[in-house]
Scaffold this active site. Structure first.
Site, PDB file in Angstrom:
ATOM      1  N   MET A 182      19.176  38.386  43.337  1.00  0.00           N
ATOM      2  CA  MET A 182      20.491  38.969  43.654  1.00  0.00           C
ATOM      3  C   MET A 182      21.386  37.900  44.278  1.00  0.00           C
ATOM      4  SD  MET A 182      19.202  42.653  45.184  1.00  0.00           S
ATOM      5  CE  MET A 182      18.408  41.908  46.620  1.00  0.00           C
ATOM      6  N   ASP A 183      21.903  37.017  43.434  1.00  0.00           N
ATOM      7  CA  ASP A 183      22.637  35.846  43.908  1.00  0.00           C
ATOM      8  C   ASP A 183      24.143  36.050  43.802  1.00  0.00           C
ATOM      9  OD1 ASP A 183      22.857  33.278  44.946  1.00  0.00           O
ATOM     10  OD2 ASP A 183      22.815  32.330  42.966  1.00  0.00           O
ATOM     11  N   GLY A 184      24.859  35.470  44.739  1.00  0.00           N
ATOM     12  CA  GLY A 184      26.321  35.473  44.679  1.00  0.00           C
ATOM     13  C   GLY A 184      26.998  36.306  45.741  1.00  0.00           C
TER      14      GLY A 184
ATOM     15  N   SER B  67      25.173  35.339  39.215  1.00  0.00           N
ATOM     16  CA  SER B  67      26.079  34.329  39.804  1.00  0.00           C
ATOM     17  C   SER B  67      26.259  33.081  38.961  1.00  0.00           C
ATOM     18  CB  SER B  67      25.634  33.915  41.216  1.00  0.00           C
ATOM     19  OG  SER B  67      24.671  32.883  41.186  1.00  0.00           O
TER      20      SER B  67
END
Length: 266
Positions: free
Chosen positions: A42-44, A216
């Protein structure tokens, strides 16, 4: 008053139509092969917050809301297991303020689950926390253990929250456990299957990962699930920041998975 009424009516119509389209789309997708286990990096969240001119903590909070929506979509599709990279061991190197905010957010969300979480109850989801639990602050660890206990009897699906987690640590721990078992059983050889049985996701009974998604636009695994994704898992990268990730971003990933399953040799 009339313009406001018209505006509200249009919003209601858009929501209803959109929901019907989503329901129909999920039904169509469900007719094809569905992955048993989907993992997410869960990037960004931080870049999302900066883009919105918000503090970093608000980006992480919005990320938790996105997790709820994505988890709901996965459950409606019939995905058996979802794993999420909630906090990496190396994230402890971030600023004390951000680490504290993340730990506080995690504690609050876990406390909500412990009280009564409609989503986990509705879909019969069991929650597991994977990783170096000994590195968590006592209050967060207590919230983790309570949330696990409250969902322990749920047996229809699984949510693995990986925090604090690192694949190298996961693999080293699995090898150590395998060696200890071999010594106890007077075995002279440790096999790949022995190590695999001691990997964190195997210990909690999760099926092999079918899809790993990183958001992301960053194209690396960042020490997440490297053992679990080294063979047959399909790795997908989305340019969306995690708080913006939704059904319309997930659909192409699922369609690609289904196309590859259909085209693979029987």
């Amino acid at each position: 008053m009339l313009p406001a009424l018209i505006s509200n009516s249009l919003d209601w119509i858009h929501t209803r139509v959109s929901q019907k389209v989503q329901d129909a789309l999920l039904a169509i997708l469900s007719a094809g092969p569905i992955p048993r286990h989907v993992a997410f990096i869960m990037d960004g969240n931080r870049r999302y917050a900066r883009r919105q001119h918000r503090v970093v903590a608000e980006g992480h909070a919005q990320g938790f809301e996105t997790l709820s929506q994505v988890l709901k979509t996965c459950m409606r599709l019939g995905v058996r297991c979802v794993s999420v990279y909630a906090f990496a061991i190396e994230n402890f190197n971030r600023s004390p303020a951000e680490v504290e905010a993340l730990m506080s957010l995690a504690e609050n969300k876990l406390i909500e689950i412990s009280k009564h979480d409609a989503l986990l109850d509705r879909y019969g989801i069991r929650l597991n926390a994977l990783g170096r639990r000994d590195m968590l602050p006592p209050n967060v660890l207590a919230a983790v253990e309570k949330a696990e206990s409250m969902t322990r009897k749920n047996n229809k699906a699984v949510l693995n929250i990986c925090m604090p987690f690192a694949s190298h640590d996961d693999i080293v721990s699995a090898v150590q456990t395998s060696a200890e078992k071999a010594i106890e059983n007077h075995d002279s050889v440790i096999t790949e299957d022995d190590v695999d049985a001691c990997i964190s996701t195997s210990v909690v009974g999760s099926p092999p990962i079918d899809i790993l998604v990183r958001t992301s636009g960053v194209k690396r695994l960042s020490d997440y699930m490297t053992w679990q994704t080294c063979e047959t898992a399909q790795i997908q990268f989305s340019s969306r920041y995690w708080p913006d990730f939704g059904l319309w971003d997930f659909v192409p990933i699922l369609l690609d998975y289904q196309q590859k399953i259909w085209s693979s040799p029987a």
